[in-house]
Design a protein around this motif. Sequence first.
Motif, mmCIF file in Angstrom:
data_model
loop_
_atom_site.group_PDB
_atom_site.id
_atom_site.type_symbol
_atom_site.label_atom_id
_atom_site.label_comp_id
_atom_site.label_asym_id
_atom_site.label_seq_id
_atom_site.Cartn_x
_atom_site.Cartn_y
_atom_site.Cartn_z
ATOM 1 N N THR A 1 6.627 -3.955 5.894
ATOM 2 C CA THR A 1 7.106 -3.180 4.754
ATOM 3 C C THR A 1 8.526 -3.635 4.436
ATOM 4 O O THR A 1 9.391 -3.641 5.300
ATOM 5 C CB THR A 1 7.071 -1.663 5.041
ATOM 6 O OG1 THR A 1 5.705 -1.288 5.257
ATOM 7 C CG2 THR A 1 7.633 -0.863 3.873
ATOM 8 N N HIS B 1 12.961 -6.060 -9.500
ATOM 9 C CA HIS B 1 13.036 -6.880 -8.289
ATOM 10 C C HIS B 1 12.036 -8.034 -8.280
ATOM 11 O O HIS B 1 10.948 -7.940 -8.838
ATOM 12 C CB HIS B 1 12.784 -6.012 -7.055
ATOM 13 C CG HIS B 1 13.842 -5.006 -6.804
ATOM 14 N ND1 HIS B 1 15.089 -5.327 -6.313
ATOM 15 C CD2 HIS B 1 13.860 -3.664 -6.993
ATOM 16 C CE1 HIS B 1 15.817 -4.230 -6.186
ATOM 17 N NE2 HIS B 1 15.092 -3.208 -6.599
ATOM 18 N N HIS B 2 12.455 -9.094 -7.591
ATOM 19 C CA HIS B 2 11.608 -10.237 -7.258
ATOM 20 C C HIS B 2 11.886 -10.554 -5.796
ATOM 21 O O HIS B 2 13.032 -10.502 -5.359
ATOM 22 C CB HIS B 2 11.963 -11.458 -8.109
ATOM 23 C CG HIS B 2 11.762 -11.232 -9.562
ATOM 24 N ND1 HIS B 2 12.711 -10.615 -10.357
ATOM 25 C CD2 HIS B 2 10.712 -11.523 -10.371
ATOM 26 C CE1 HIS B 2 12.248 -10.538 -11.585
ATOM 27 N NE2 HIS B 2 11.045 -11.083 -11.625
ATOM 28 N N ILE C 1 7.310 -13.204 -5.716
ATOM 29 C CA ILE C 1 6.534 -12.004 -6.014
ATOM 30 C C ILE C 1 7.337 -11.122 -6.967
ATOM 31 O O ILE C 1 8.490 -10.777 -6.695
ATOM 32 C CB ILE C 1 6.161 -11.247 -4.723
ATOM 33 C CG1 ILE C 1 5.370 -12.191 -3.798
ATOM 34 C CG2 ILE C 1 5.343 -10.014 -5.058
ATOM 35 C CD1 ILE C 1 5.003 -11.597 -2.469
ATOM 36 N N PHE D 1 7.988 -7.642 -9.201
ATOM 37 C CA PHE D 1 7.801 -6.194 -9.152
ATOM 38 C C PHE D 1 8.181 -5.617 -10.511
ATOM 39 O O PHE D 1 9.080 -4.793 -10.645
ATOM 40 C CB PHE D 1 8.606 -5.604 -7.994
ATOM 41 C CG PHE D 1 8.126 -6.130 -6.671
ATOM 42 C CD1 PHE D 1 7.021 -5.578 -6.055
ATOM 43 C CD2 PHE D 1 8.721 -7.241 -6.094
ATOM 44 C CE1 PHE D 1 6.527 -6.110 -4.870
ATOM 45 C CE2 PHE D 1 8.245 -7.773 -4.906
ATOM 46 C CZ PHE D 1 7.144 -7.199 -4.290
ATOM 47 N N GLN E 1 8.887 -1.343 -9.059
ATOM 48 C CA GLN E 1 8.690 -0.981 -7.653
ATOM 49 C C GLN E 1 9.928 -1.308 -6.819
ATOM 50 O O GLN E 1 10.653 -2.260 -7.109
ATOM 51 C CB GLN E 1 7.496 -1.732 -7.048
ATOM 52 C CG GLN E 1 6.196 -1.562 -7.789
ATOM 53 C CD GLN E 1 5.934 -2.665 -8.787
ATOM 54 O OE1 GLN E 1 6.811 -3.064 -9.543
ATOM 55 N NE2 GLN E 1 4.696 -3.158 -8.809
ATOM 56 N N THR E 2 10.137 -0.532 -5.775
ATOM 57 C CA THR E 2 11.292 -0.730 -4.902
ATOM 58 C C THR E 2 10.892 -0.991 -3.451
ATOM 59 O O THR E 2 11.744 -0.975 -2.565
ATOM 60 C CB THR E 2 12.244 0.477 -4.971
ATOM 61 O OG1 THR E 2 11.520 1.649 -4.605
ATOM 62 C CG2 THR E 2 12.832 0.628 -6.362
ATOM 63 N N GLU E 3 9.607 -1.228 -3.216
ATOM 64 C CA GLU E 3 9.152 -1.629 -1.881
ATOM 65 C C GLU E 3 7.758 -2.219 -1.972
ATOM 66 O O GLU E 3 7.058 -2.040 -2.965
ATOM 67 C CB GLU E 3 9.180 -0.468 -0.887
ATOM 68 C CG GLU E 3 8.145 0.597 -1.097
ATOM 69 C CD GLU E 3 8.215 1.659 -0.013
ATOM 70 O OE1 GLU E 3 7.299 1.682 0.839
ATOM 71 O OE2 GLU E 3 9.162 2.450 -0.018
ATOM 72 N N VAL E 4 7.392 -2.938 -0.902
ATOM 73 C CA VAL E 4 6.067 -3.536 -0.813
ATOM 74 C C VAL E 4 5.689 -3.653 0.662
ATOM 75 O O VAL E 4 6.563 -3.793 1.526
ATOM 76 C CB VAL E 4 6.031 -4.937 -1.491
ATOM 77 C CG1 VAL E 4 6.938 -5.930 -0.770
ATOM 78 C CG2 VAL E 4 4.606 -5.458 -1.609
ATOM 79 N N THR E 5 4.392 -3.586 0.937
ATOM 80 C CA THR E 5 3.877 -3.853 2.278
ATOM 81 C C THR E 5 3.034 -5.111 2.173
ATOM 82 O O THR E 5 2.098 -5.176 1.366
ATOM 83 C CB THR E 5 3.057 -2.666 2.810
ATOM 84 O OG1 THR E 5 3.914 -1.514 2.871
ATOM 85 C CG2 THR E 5 2.515 -2.958 4.198
ATOM 86 N N LEU E 6 3.395 -6.124 2.968
ATOM 87 C CA LEU E 6 2.775 -7.445 2.899
ATOM 88 C C LEU E 6 2.098 -7.817 4.205
ATOM 89 O O LEU E 6 2.656 -7.595 5.285
ATOM 90 C CB LEU E 6 3.838 -8.514 2.627
ATOM 91 C CG LEU E 6 4.643 -8.405 1.358
ATOM 92 C CD1 LEU E 6 5.813 -9.384 1.405
ATOM 93 C CD2 LEU E 6 3.766 -8.670 0.157
#
Length: 146
Positions: A47, A70-71, A100, A102, A106-111
Motif C-alpha cells: 500500500t 498524482h502519478h 501509473i 491517478f 486518488q491519494t493511495e494505491v495497493t499494488l
Amino acid sequence: MKAVLAIAATCLSATFALAGGETPSNPEAQVYFVKLSDGDVVQSPVTVVFGLSGMGVAPAGTEKENTGHHHLLIDRPPLGRGEDGADELSYGLPADDNHIHFGGGQTEVTLEMAAGEHTLQLVLGDAGHVPHSTPIVSEVITITVE
C-alpha cells in the motif's frame, strides 16, 4: 576555462531538465510518501499512500489553480531523466506499467509487486498529466519486496 564551461553546462541542463510544463506550481509545494521510506522491506501487496502539502488534489481535466493529481513512477529513472525525460516534462507522462496515473484524484494505491528491489517516485501532474512549471516530485525511494 573548460571546467567553468562544464559546470555551467551541467547547471543549465539540470535547470532545463526540470523546467516542467506551463501550469505554475506553488514553490512551497511538496509531494511525499506516507508510511513508506527509502530502504523499507515490505510484503506484497504494497500500500502506497501519497502525501501532498502546499497544493490540492483535483481529478485530471480539472483546471483549478494550485491543484494537480498524482502519478507513481515505478522502476524507471527519476522524472526528467532517461530516454523520454524531456518529453515527459513538456508533453505529459505516459500511462504504462512504469507510470501509473491517478487521474481520479486518488491519494493511495495497493499494488501487487514482484519480490526484489523497486524504485518509486511521486510526481504531481496538472489537468493534462504534465508536470507543473517547477515540477512537484518526491525523492526516489528504493524498497525491497519479500
